[in-house]
Design an enzyme around this catalytic site. Structure first.
Site, short mmCIF file in Angstrom:
data_model
loop_
_atom_site.label_atom_id
_atom_site.label_comp_id
_atom_site.label_asym_id
_atom_site.label_seq_id
_atom_site.Cartn_x
_atom_site.Cartn_y
_atom_site.Cartn_z
N HIS A 116 0.44 19.29 -0.36
CA HIS A 116 0.06 18.41 -0.85
C HIS A 116 -0.90 17.30 -0.34
CE1 HIS A 116 3.57 19.76 -4.06
NE2 HIS A 116 2.53 19.85 -4.73
N LYS B 191 2.83 10.62 6.89
CA LYS B 191 4.37 11.13 5.87
C LYS B 191 5.39 11.20 7.51
CE LYS B 191 3.21 13.31 1.92
NZ LYS B 191 3.60 14.71 1.10
N TYR C 218 11.54 11.60 3.67
CA TYR C 218 10.52 11.36 4.09
C TYR C 218 9.77 9.46 4.12
CZ TYR C 218 8.33 12.65 -0.21
OH TYR C 218 8.47 13.14 -1.11
N ASP D 144 1.59 23.30 -8.88
CA ASP D 144 0.93 24.05 -7.43
C ASP D 144 0.37 26.03 -7.35
OD1 ASP D 144 2.08 21.38 -5.98
OD2 ASP D 144 3.79 22.66 -5.13
#
Length: 182
Positions: A61, A71, A131, A169
């Site tokens: 992603h 991130k 995250y 996905d």
């Protein structure tokens, strides 16, 4: 903490110092000044957490344009294989990936800058994944690349038939068809 740059410039594996004793452990997971010194200034604005079971693959992603995100990821419980794919067309490492195993025991963190697709595969019975991000989630800017695109050469360590992923996905484009960064 020890900051180890991977083979892709700007992507870091961060090894914290863990202090163990009879009571358990203590670890510093975030120090802004130290991070800035080793990686650079990133203004994280939000913390996220997910829980997944064995074989769950989330990714690959990213968010496009002004909504792109850096991130800093880690595992609180369990074990995952974490992957960052360089999707900056002007980069000498375009299409290459860096990966690291993150576990509740090694307490490693993985820094993924803007311009990368990101994903992880759960290798334990269950994983809790945390995250930090430096930009808000923007559904209109979300994008992805198919996790099993042969052009990426990612060697996922479980049989593809055992991978659990979302319908979204499964429909992601190949890298050659994806909207990448300039």
């Amino acid at each position: 903490m020890e900051y180890k740059e991977t083979s892709i410039k700007g992507v870091y594996v961060i090894e914290p110092r863990v202090f163990n004793d009879a009571r358990g452990y203590f670890v510093e997971t975030w120090k802004q000044a130290e991070f800035n010194e080793h990686v650079g200034q990133v203004d994280f604005i939000q913390d996220n957490e997910s829980k997944s079971s064995y074989g769950v693959l989330r990714g690959l992603h990213y968010q496009k344009g002004e909504f792109s995100q850096a991130k800093l990821v880690r595992v609180i419980k369990g074990r995952v294989l974490d992957v960052a794919v360089d999707i900056r067309r002007s980069s000498p490492t375009f299409g290459q990936h860096a990966m690291v195993e993150l576990t509740e025991d090694n307490k490693r963190q993985f820094f993924i800058p803007r311009g990368f697709a990101h994903g992880f595969l759960v290798l334990s019975q269950e994983a809790i994944f945390a995250y930090k991000v430096d930009n808000v989630y923007a559904p209109q800017a979300e994008a992805g690349i198919r996790w099993n695109d042969p052009a990426l050469g990612i060697e996922w360590p479980i049989d593809p038939k055992d991978v659990l992923t979302s319908d979204k996905d499964l429909r992601q484009p190949l890298l050659s068809e994806a909207e990448c960064f300039d």
